[in-house]
Design a protein around this motif. Structure first.
Motif, PDB file in Angstrom:
ATOM      1  N   LYS B  49     -24.239  63.927 -26.347  1.00 37.84           N
ATOM      2  CA  LYS B  49     -23.452  63.145 -25.400  1.00 37.84           C
ATOM      3  C   LYS B  49     -23.729  61.675 -25.666  1.00 37.84           C
ATOM      4  O   LYS B  49     -24.878  61.253 -25.662  1.00 37.84           O
ATOM      5  CB  LYS B  49     -23.861  63.481 -23.963  1.00 37.84           C
ATOM      6  CG  LYS B  49     -23.346  64.814 -23.480  1.00 37.84           C
ATOM      7  CD  LYS B  49     -23.684  64.992 -22.010  1.00 37.84           C
ATOM      8  CE  LYS B  49     -23.305  66.385 -21.547  1.00 37.84           C
ATOM      9  NZ  LYS B  49     -23.816  66.689 -20.221  1.00 37.84           N
ATOM     10  N   ASP B  52     -19.585  59.137 -22.079  1.00 39.25           N
ATOM     11  CA  ASP B  52     -18.799  60.293 -21.649  1.00 39.25           C
ATOM     12  C   ASP B  52     -18.297  61.131 -22.830  1.00 39.25           C
ATOM     13  O   ASP B  52     -17.648  62.154 -22.630  1.00 39.25           O
ATOM     14  CB  ASP B  52     -17.604  59.850 -20.795  1.00 39.25           C
ATOM     15  CG  ASP B  52     -18.019  59.536 -19.361  1.00 39.25           C
ATOM     16  OD1 ASP B  52     -19.116  59.977 -18.962  1.00 39.25           O
ATOM     17  OD2 ASP B  52     -17.262  58.853 -18.657  1.00 39.25           O
ATOM     18  N   ASN B 140     -15.362  66.390 -25.013  1.00 38.86           N
ATOM     19  CA  ASN B 140     -14.753  65.319 -24.227  1.00 38.86           C
ATOM     20  C   ASN B 140     -14.702  64.059 -25.092  1.00 38.86           C
ATOM     21  O   ASN B 140     -15.718  63.631 -25.618  1.00 38.86           O
ATOM     22  CB  ASN B 140     -15.572  65.053 -22.962  1.00 38.86           C
ATOM     23  CG  ASN B 140     -14.821  64.185 -21.969  1.00 38.86           C
ATOM     24  OD1 ASN B 140     -13.775  64.555 -21.457  1.00 38.86           O
ATOM     25  ND2 ASN B 140     -15.347  62.986 -21.711  1.00 38.86           N
ATOM     26  N   ASP B 142     -14.415  60.321 -25.396  1.00 35.61           N
ATOM     27  CA  ASP B 142     -14.340  58.951 -24.907  1.00 35.61           C
ATOM     28  C   ASP B 142     -14.786  58.005 -26.010  1.00 35.61           C
ATOM     29  O   ASP B 142     -15.591  57.109 -25.809  1.00 35.61           O
ATOM     30  CB  ASP B 142     -15.144  58.748 -23.626  1.00 35.61           C
ATOM     31  CG  ASP B 142     -14.777  57.396 -22.992  1.00 35.61           C
ATOM     32  OD1 ASP B 142     -13.682  56.891 -23.287  1.00 35.61           O
ATOM     33  OD2 ASP B 142     -15.585  56.832 -22.244  1.00 35.61           O
TER      34      ASP B 142
ATOM     35  N   LYS C  26     -14.869  65.324 -18.486  1.00 32.65           N
ATOM     36  CA  LYS C  26     -14.472  64.161 -17.688  1.00 32.65           C
ATOM     37  C   LYS C  26     -13.013  63.777 -17.868  1.00 32.65           C
ATOM     38  O   LYS C  26     -12.351  63.364 -16.939  1.00 32.65           O
ATOM     39  CB  LYS C  26     -15.350  62.962 -18.064  1.00 32.65           C
ATOM     40  CG  LYS C  26     -16.788  63.140 -17.649  1.00 32.65           C
ATOM     41  CD  LYS C  26     -17.157  62.189 -16.515  1.00 32.65           C
ATOM     42  CE  LYS C  26     -18.426  62.599 -15.806  1.00 32.65           C
ATOM     43  NZ  LYS C  26     -19.604  62.662 -16.687  1.00 32.65           N
TER      44      LYS C  26
END
Lengths: 269, 266, 239
Positions: B49, B52, B140, B142, C26
């Motif tokens: 990670k 985000d 995810n 980002d 998210k």
């Protein structure tokens, strides 16, 4: 048969518990999270409001959210989810296409927005609509009508315009009422403390423009703080506190930099 | 929503002044976290990670005939799947150019740095060698998926062990405690050019504002730093001066990243 | 009385340790993780959002699309990336397991996409996936009548058991000196409030009475699962 009765009584018990909890927690103004299918009230004394549905004697949550009761009406306030357009909402969107008679605007909803030339709030040379608004332009518009395939927008009202300068941020649309606050109390604090001009779209897109980037970033941080904490009470005070603290540390930093610079200067001399 | 023109302009303005939306310095990475062993079915696996951004990577081993031109070398196959779970920008269907390019960059970084000693993956010369399958899945997005993927792969390889091999057949589900033969850990860093400045570890909005990027994979030998793989991408060409300046920074920053990774692998 | 002993020592009606959490992706509009022991699924929901191309749009209701896939390293023998006949079928039955609880007519012409990824597999992955997806849909604020819960019931040897593992799926008994398969897998999804089944599959061999027993155990187990799902959603408050 007996089993059925039991479950019914069990259910009743649960409901009264929920009721009690709600009464108790309302005192502290704390909110209860409910989930789809949960019985949130029972009996004919209550009326099903938004986000709920009646099932026989029961009122059941039809979505995930916060339980709210005003007089006899029980409802579920959304905590999450995409923006669901309503007529009259002010939204901020982005032009993604220009057609022969208007502009296609992405307003981050399940359907695209359409701004017709007749609704753009000024005289337009129909030969080239891009002279007026073009790709990637950010617009503040109002929802005029909702149709199955699209959302009609209008800009024929005061304050509706193309946005120039500043920055856009995106928060969950369900947090918009908290960011605005009662009669705009919250957003006004942020505007005053940061010296920024702020427009909040009901679709969760927010435009911030200040005299400098520092003010804009500070406003952005304050708004994100509110968006992250949908549960806490006394948010107004917390936001004030946050803004004061941040500004202090910023001033301090600025002061330190200045001082360091001066010291260097002195050394040189 | 792809970022609006004015947000892009704002990002460019700020970066020109050396500032970023989240308050970081241009070369400052978001804190990253490595979690090992996310799937016990893998020979090695890890989750990384960075802010985000989240990427998982896993290692599976198989055996097969070696390539004719390298009869004693093990094989390495790197795959990236940009599944739309991780971003509304990804689409269902066969891997697109973005996924293929990412996989190729990670592949070359591993291969050219010699992180996996492919020579030691030979079972019977000319007949049977190990194949290392590296699979990368963003969870995810980002921003900065390339660097995040590289870190996840390095961590997964670091953890990986051989499965049991009986009569030239892999006994799946039976793992040995023998680690993979690893040597020089490559550090992969991607610099994004926004306006006239370069920055590390961009968010998605910063990536969208970038006109060019350059990825470099490096290893260290004492005080010396070697470049093993480069990839310049994006529509804007770069000057030689810009490239050498960025690489000089990369060589300095890479040590910090290397230390951070090592600390988390222990 | 049945004599089968479960390899991990569980009672017949006992599931493995269940974990559930929402908000794990998210960027998505809603997301969740759900696991039965080491069978772990994550699900992300995007939408309701615009649907292209236009000919896919339905003016009466929102389209629901579910995609199920496994990480290549979620299983002992590497699974090739990309869809297979198996994952295509599971995606399809997952869609019909979830759609009955959703108020899809509220969003005509739009689409809701549900992506389910299996991180680690030890049987019952489609059920873990449905549980995660149901949570993710609720988390995305999609109007729904109730949460869907799913579990794999098995007839292993002579017993009807809840939440079977890979080892149980492969259970064999010796008969006349030969090893024969003695495991039946019955994945099912239950709408606890409506008391209906929205997914039912079976691989193996059972009598009608045994199937009835299995469904009864499925319903009982899903009542427990739905409580865990509810708690996972209510926990958002603590963050």
């Amino acid at each position: 048969m007996t089993e059925k009765k039991e479950t019914r009584e069990e259910k009743k018990e649960k409901e009264t518990k929920l009721e009690e909890r709600s009464a108790e927690e309302n005192k502290e103004k704390e909110r209860i999270v409910v989930v789809p299918g949960e019985v949130i009230a029972s009996g004919s004394g209550f009326l099903p409001g938004e986000g709920t549905r009646r099932e026989g004697q029961d009122i059941v949550a039809a979505r995930f959210g916060l339980f709210e009761k005003t007089d006899k009406i029980v409802k579920v306030i959304p905590l999450s989810g995409v923006y669901i357009p309503r007529v009259g909402n002010t939204v901020i969107g982005q032009v993604i296409d220009v057609t022969f008679n208007g502009w296609i605007v992405d307003i981050l909803a399940p359907h695209l927005g359409f701004l017709s030339v007749t609704e753009c709030g000024g005289y337009v040379n129909k030969k080239d609509l891009t002279e007026y608004y073009t790709f990637k332009d950010a617009l503040v518009a109002k929802i005029k009508a909702i149709k199955a395939r699209g959302i009609d927008l209008t800009m024929r009202e005061k304050g509706l315009r193309k946005l120039e300068g500043g920055m856009l941020i995106k928060i969950n649309p369900t947090r918009v009422p908290r960011v605005i606050g009662r009669e705009g109390s919250m957003i006004n604090i942020i505007k005053d403390e940061t010296g920024c001009n702020i427009i909040v779209g009901q679709n969760g897109v927010i435009w911030i423009k200040g005299r400098n980037v520092e003010g804009e970033i500070l406003a952005k941080k304050a708004i994100e703080l509110i968006a992250r904490k949908p549960f806490i009470e006394g948010l107004t005070e917390k936001v004030k506190e946050f803004l004061h603290k941040e500004r202090k540390s910023e001033n301090k930093e600025a002061y330190e930099v200045k001082e360091r610079g001066e010291r260097k200067e002195r050394k040189k001399n | 929503m792809e970022i609006a023109g004015l947000t892009k302009k704002k990002i460019e303005e700020m970066i020109k002044e050396g500032k970023r939306m989240d308050g970081r310095g241009l070369l400052e990475m978001r804190p990253f976290e490595i979690e090992l062993g996310i799937s016990k079915k893998a020979e090695g696996s890890a989750r990384v990670k960075i802010g985000d951004t989240e990427v998982v990577a896993g290692i599976k081993l198989g055996v097969g005939e070696p390539f004719v031109d390298s009869p004693e070398d093990g094989a390495l196959i790197v795959t990236v799947e940009l599944w739309p779970l991780a971003s509304e920008k990804f689409e269902m269907g066969p891997p697109d150019i973005q996924a293929i390019e990412m996989a190729r960059i990670v592949d070359r970084s591993l291969r050219e740095s010699g992180y996996i000693d492919l020579k030691k993956l030979c079972v019977k010369a000319g007949e049977l060698v190990w194949t290392v399958f590296v699979d990368i899945y963003p969870i995810n997005d980002d921003g900065n998926l390339i660097d995040a993927s590289a870190i996840a792969v390095i961590a997964a390889l670091h953890e990986a062990v051989f499965p049991e091999l009986k009569e030239d057949k892999v006994q799946y589900g039976e793992l040995t405690d023998k680690k993979l033969p690893l040597k020089n850990m490559p550090i992969v860093m991607t610099f994004y050019k926004v306006g006239e400045s370069f920055l590390l570890d961009p968010t998605v909005a910063e990536e969208e504002a970038a006109k060019a990027r350059i990825t470099v994979a490096m290893t260290f030998d004492k005080d010396e730093v070697f470049i093993h793989a480069l990839q310049k991408a994006g529509d804007e060409p770069l000057e030689e001066r810009e490239i050498t300046e960025v690489l000089a920074i990369a060589m300095k920053e890479a040590k910090k990243v290397h230390e951070k990774i090592l600390r988390q692998l222990k | 009385m049945a004599t089968y002993k479960r390899p991990d020592g569980r009672e017949y009606d006992e599931t493995r340790k269940i974990e559930a959490k929402v908000g794990v992706v998210k960027r998505a509009d809603g997301s969740a993780m759900f696991s039965f022991g080491s069978s772990r699924a994550i699900a992300a929901v995007y939408g309701p959002r615009q649907l292209h191309p236009q000919h896919l749009q339905n003016p009466e209701k929102c389209l629901l699309r579910c995609y199920y896939d496994m990480l290549p390293f979620s299983v002992a023998e590497r699974k090739r990336p990309g869809p297979s006949r198996r994952s295509t079928e599971i995606s399809y039955v997952t869609t019909s397991a979830l759609s009955p609880v959703l108020k899809l007519e509220a969003f005509p012409n739009a689409v809701i996409d549900v992506y389910i990824l299996i991180i680690e597999a030890d049987a019952s992955t489609r059920c873990a996936g449905i549980n995660a997806a149901s949570l993710a849909l609720a988390h995305a604020g999609v109007p729904m009548t109730e949460l869907v819960s799913a579990v794999s019931i098995g007839k292993i040897g002579d017993a009807i058991v809840a939440d079977i593992t890979k080892e149980e799926e492969d259970y064999k008994i010796k008969k006349d000196g030969k090893e024969i398969k003695a495991a039946t897998d019955i994945p099912m999804a239950i709408l606890s409030r409506a008391n209906k089944l929205s997914l039912l599959q079976l691989d193996g061999k059972v009598t009608l009475d045994e199937l009835k027993e299995a469904i009864a155990l499925g319903k009982k187990t899903c009542k427990k699962i739905v409580e865990i799902q509810k708690q996972a959603l209510k926990k958002v408050k603590e963050e």
